[in-house]
Design an enzyme around this catalytic site. Structure first.
Site, PDB file in Angstrom:
ATOM      1  N   ASN A  11       0.809  -1.220   0.000  1.00 53.69           N
ATOM      2  CA  ASN A  11       0.000   0.000   0.000  1.00 53.69           C
ATOM      3  C   ASN A  11       0.845   1.274   0.000  1.00 53.69           C
ATOM      4  O   ASN A  11       0.405   2.321   0.474  1.00 53.69           O
ATOM      5  CB  ASN A  11      -0.959   0.010   1.205  1.00 53.69           C
ATOM      6  N   ARG A  12       2.048   1.181  -0.508  1.00 55.83           N
ATOM      7  CA  ARG A  12       2.980   2.310  -0.605  1.00 55.83           C
ATOM      8  C   ARG A  12       3.379   2.880   0.772  1.00 55.83           C
ATOM      9  O   ARG A  12       3.910   3.979   0.851  1.00 55.83           O
ATOM     10  CB  ARG A  12       2.388   3.442  -1.473  1.00 55.83           C
TER      11      ARG A  12
END
Length: 215
Positions: free
Chosen positions: A192-193
């Protein structure tokens, strides 16, 4: 021409970098990561690194060089002192080097100052190089304009004849640099970065301050 790359996505989920994983000295941390990548056999040239300099034209420029040694003092590579990068370094010794190992979803960014290593150390490394690489250092006036590929090959042929049966001495315009780090950031890709980023900054007493950065 237009090409939309917005759908190029990858989820990073192979590892994590937590505070308890960080050792006090970033050079030891670098060694740990370097050896892990090397053991994984997933990267063709683990020692390939990007070095960024500020050119005489005021623009930053990045290119790949090969790390040849690292110590507690810094990171060593070899090149032509009169090349574009060499001239940029002579004007501004503040540089950045980085390693990106996509198979391990890891990146290391190192900011520091750069200087030439001792001539005897450059001599020793030059002597260890294959003869073809030694001649290559003599053939190429790196970054200068040349008329053709044939020009290089003809020059190499002439030098091979000139040095047949002779020892090749290191040219004065070729040798090593050491990047002495002031800041080292370790980046580990996460889902999710929400990547892990741990930054080491050198303090006045030569200890290292460790902080987590937002991804």
């Amino acid at each position: 021409m237009k090409q939309d790359l917005s759908e190029y996505r990858k989820s990073y989920e192979k590892s994590e970098l937590l505070e308890e994983n960080c050792v006090e000295n970033p050079i030891e941390m670098f060694r740990n990561w370097f050896m892990e990548v090397e053991r994984s056999e997933t990267v063709a040239e683990v020692n390939a690194m990007t070095i960024s300099t500020i050119g005489l034209d005021g623009f930053p420029k990045s290119r790949i060089v090969l790390l040849k040694k690292y110590t507690y003092e810094g990171f060593i590579f070899y090149t032509n002192y009169e090349s574009e990068k060499g001239l940029a370094i002579a004007e501004n010794p503040n540089v950045c080097i980085s390693f990106f190992w996509p198979a391990m979803e890891r990146q290391i960014i190192i900011k520091g100052s750069i200087e030439k290593i001792a001539e005897n150390l450059s001599d020793g490394y030059f002597e260890s190089r294959p003869r073809g690489s030694q001649l290559g250092a003599l053939v190429s006036y790196q970054s200068t304009v040349i008329p053709s590929r044939e020009h290089l090959e003809e020059k190499l042929k002439n030098l091979e004849a000139q040095y047949e049966g002779k020892e090749i001495e290191r040219p004065s315009h070729w040798g090593g640099y050491i990047v002495k780090p002031q800041e080292i950031e370790f980046w580990q890709g996460r889902a999710n970065r929400l990547h892990d980023r741990m930054r080491y900054q050198l303090q006045e007493d030569y200890s290292w301050k460790i902080e987590r950065l937002a991804p």
